[in-house]
Design an enzyme around this catalytic site. Sequence first.
Site, PDB file in Angstrom:
ATOM      1  N   PHE A 137      37.414 137.242  41.078  1.00 36.74           N
ATOM      2  CA  PHE A 137      38.366 137.897  40.175  1.00 36.74           C
ATOM      3  C   PHE A 137      38.357 137.095  38.879  1.00 36.74           C
ATOM      4  O   PHE A 137      38.807 135.941  38.848  1.00 36.74           O
ATOM      5  CB  PHE A 137      39.743 137.862  40.847  1.00 36.74           C
ATOM      6  N   ALA A 138      37.821 137.667  37.813  1.00 41.79           N
ATOM      7  CA  ALA A 138      37.612 136.920  36.560  1.00 41.79           C
ATOM      8  C   ALA A 138      38.567 137.409  35.483  1.00 41.79           C
ATOM      9  O   ALA A 138      38.260 138.327  34.720  1.00 41.79           O
ATOM     10  CB  ALA A 138      36.163 137.053  36.103  1.00 41.79           C
ATOM     11  N   LEU A 139      39.738 136.779  35.415  1.00 40.75           N
ATOM     12  CA  LEU A 139      40.772 137.163  34.465  1.00 40.75           C
ATOM     13  C   LEU A 139      41.036 136.064  33.426  1.00 40.75           C
ATOM     14  O   LEU A 139      41.077 136.329  32.238  1.00 40.75           O
ATOM     15  CB  LEU A 139      42.065 137.486  35.224  1.00 40.75           C
ATOM     16  N   PRO A 142      39.730 130.310  28.515  1.00 44.46           N
ATOM     17  CA  PRO A 142      40.164 129.006  27.993  1.00 44.46           C
ATOM     18  C   PRO A 142      41.477 129.059  27.230  1.00 44.46           C
ATOM     19  O   PRO A 142      42.278 128.129  27.288  1.00 44.46           O
ATOM     20  CB  PRO A 142      38.995 128.595  27.087  1.00 44.46           C
ATOM     21  N   ARG A 280      54.563 106.384  65.900  1.00 44.72           N
ATOM     22  CA  ARG A 280      54.585 105.149  65.124  1.00 44.72           C
ATOM     23  C   ARG A 280      55.662 104.203  65.621  1.00 44.72           C
ATOM     24  O   ARG A 280      56.842 104.556  65.680  1.00 44.72           O
ATOM     25  CB  ARG A 280      54.833 105.487  63.645  1.00 44.72           C
ATOM     26  N   GLU A 382      47.813 132.176  40.142  1.00 40.54           N
ATOM     27  CA  GLU A 382      48.393 133.506  40.424  1.00 40.54           C
ATOM     28  C   GLU A 382      49.867 133.578  40.000  1.00 40.54           C
ATOM     29  O   GLU A 382      50.708 134.142  40.704  1.00 40.54           O
ATOM     30  CB  GLU A 382      48.211 133.877  41.897  1.00 40.54           C
ATOM     31  N   SER A 385      54.898 128.585  38.428  1.00 40.92           N
ATOM     32  CA  SER A 385      56.319 128.614  38.768  1.00 40.92           C
ATOM     33  C   SER A 385      57.164 129.055  37.581  1.00 40.92           C
ATOM     34  O   SER A 385      58.152 129.791  37.737  1.00 40.92           O
ATOM     35  CB  SER A 385      56.770 127.226  39.244  1.00 40.92           C
ATOM     36  N   GLU A 386      56.781 128.619  36.391  1.00 46.92           N
ATOM     37  CA  GLU A 386      57.529 129.002  35.197  1.00 46.92           C
ATOM     38  C   GLU A 386      57.477 130.505  34.943  1.00 46.92           C
ATOM     39  O   GLU A 386      58.456 131.105  34.487  1.00 46.92           O
ATOM     40  CB  GLU A 386      57.002 128.233  33.978  1.00 46.92           C
TER      41      GLU A 386
END
Length: 399
Positions: A137-139, A142, A280, A382, A385-386
């Site tokens: 998927f090329a979205l 740069p 442990r 994808e 968060s912002e």
Amino acid sequence: MVAFEHPHGLNPPQAQWELPFFDGLHREMAPRLAGWAAKQQVDESDDRAACRDWVQRLGHDGWLRYCVPQAHGGALPALDSRSLVILRETLAFHSPLADFAFAMQGLGSGVITLAGTPAQQAAYLNAVASGQKIAAFALSEPEAGSDVAAMATRATPTPTGWQLNGSKTWISNGDLADFYVVFAKTDPDAGARGISAFIVDARQPGLDSSEHIHVMAPHPLATLRLNGIALGQDAMVGPLHGGFKLAMQTLDIFRASVAAAALGMARRAFAEAVAHAKYRKMFGQTLADFQLTQARLGEMSALIEAAALLTYRAAWLRDCSSTQGAGTPAYTTAAATAKLTATENAQRVIDMALQMFGGRGVQVGQKIESLYRDIRSLRIYEGASEVQLLILGKAALKS
């Protein structure tokens, strides 16, 4: 590194599939998948070779069939979000690279599933489902990541079709995929409304995918250079200038499954932490005997279960409600909430688990160390968060 090596006999929990969000189909599939996953042995020292191996295994044993609809070799009549959630959570518990290989088959072919012509669907979807073709998927570009409308790649009309020029970056399965769904501006002045989608085969003259991108958690990523790629009219997927909507619809479908991948990693870190705490020895007792350890494990458990319920709810909303499916405000906000919460909570859980391991937690080769690197990118890709916060904020203001 060998995937699925469990020194403490760890396995993902199964009780969550009994929740009312799931039905008999999912409850039957989940243990089969867990049993299959536990038997796989994949050398992951070379991420590209490992991803190719995972695609072949997932395709051969029928798991990639959940990435495409039944009419084209899929397991179910349509893409089922709850199945995707089960698959990604279980695979990510064992191997984030296995999850990556699975997810990219669905994401890379999603636009063809949604809007491809019968000829396009016949040429690609069966091959995706069997693992014969690797999708991408090329979205991103740069200077155009979250701001998709700022993309600079151009598709110019020609007498026989289109010519593509530009570059794409951070492309998962770059230089590994057999084909790419590439998004380009067909109307440079129309912003997001001037974007169209095209299928570009990996061997297409003018495509250079040799520039690999190396990241902290090895995955096959690359920059694509598109230098005068000549495409026929039949390369376009969906309507002219309809690419942005298709891209967003595809990401929307898979957003809840990104949350599931984070959830799988968090569950694995938690299982490792519990096993370590029981084993442990410190000051004449086990780490588990300390109340501080118990409180920390309780916090991790609560973070995981909160994320799980939001993730399963989002998947259920898409699958089960005719009025609240993908693309509607209710589902979009639910998916954004799930993706935000699951990825952020998983980062916290894995960090707490690593702290519990002390110095061994940062030792290269330890499972907790690799999880710490693996989880970080899920808070970015994808929809960072912002971006999810913006989606939720805007939805709140409209209410």
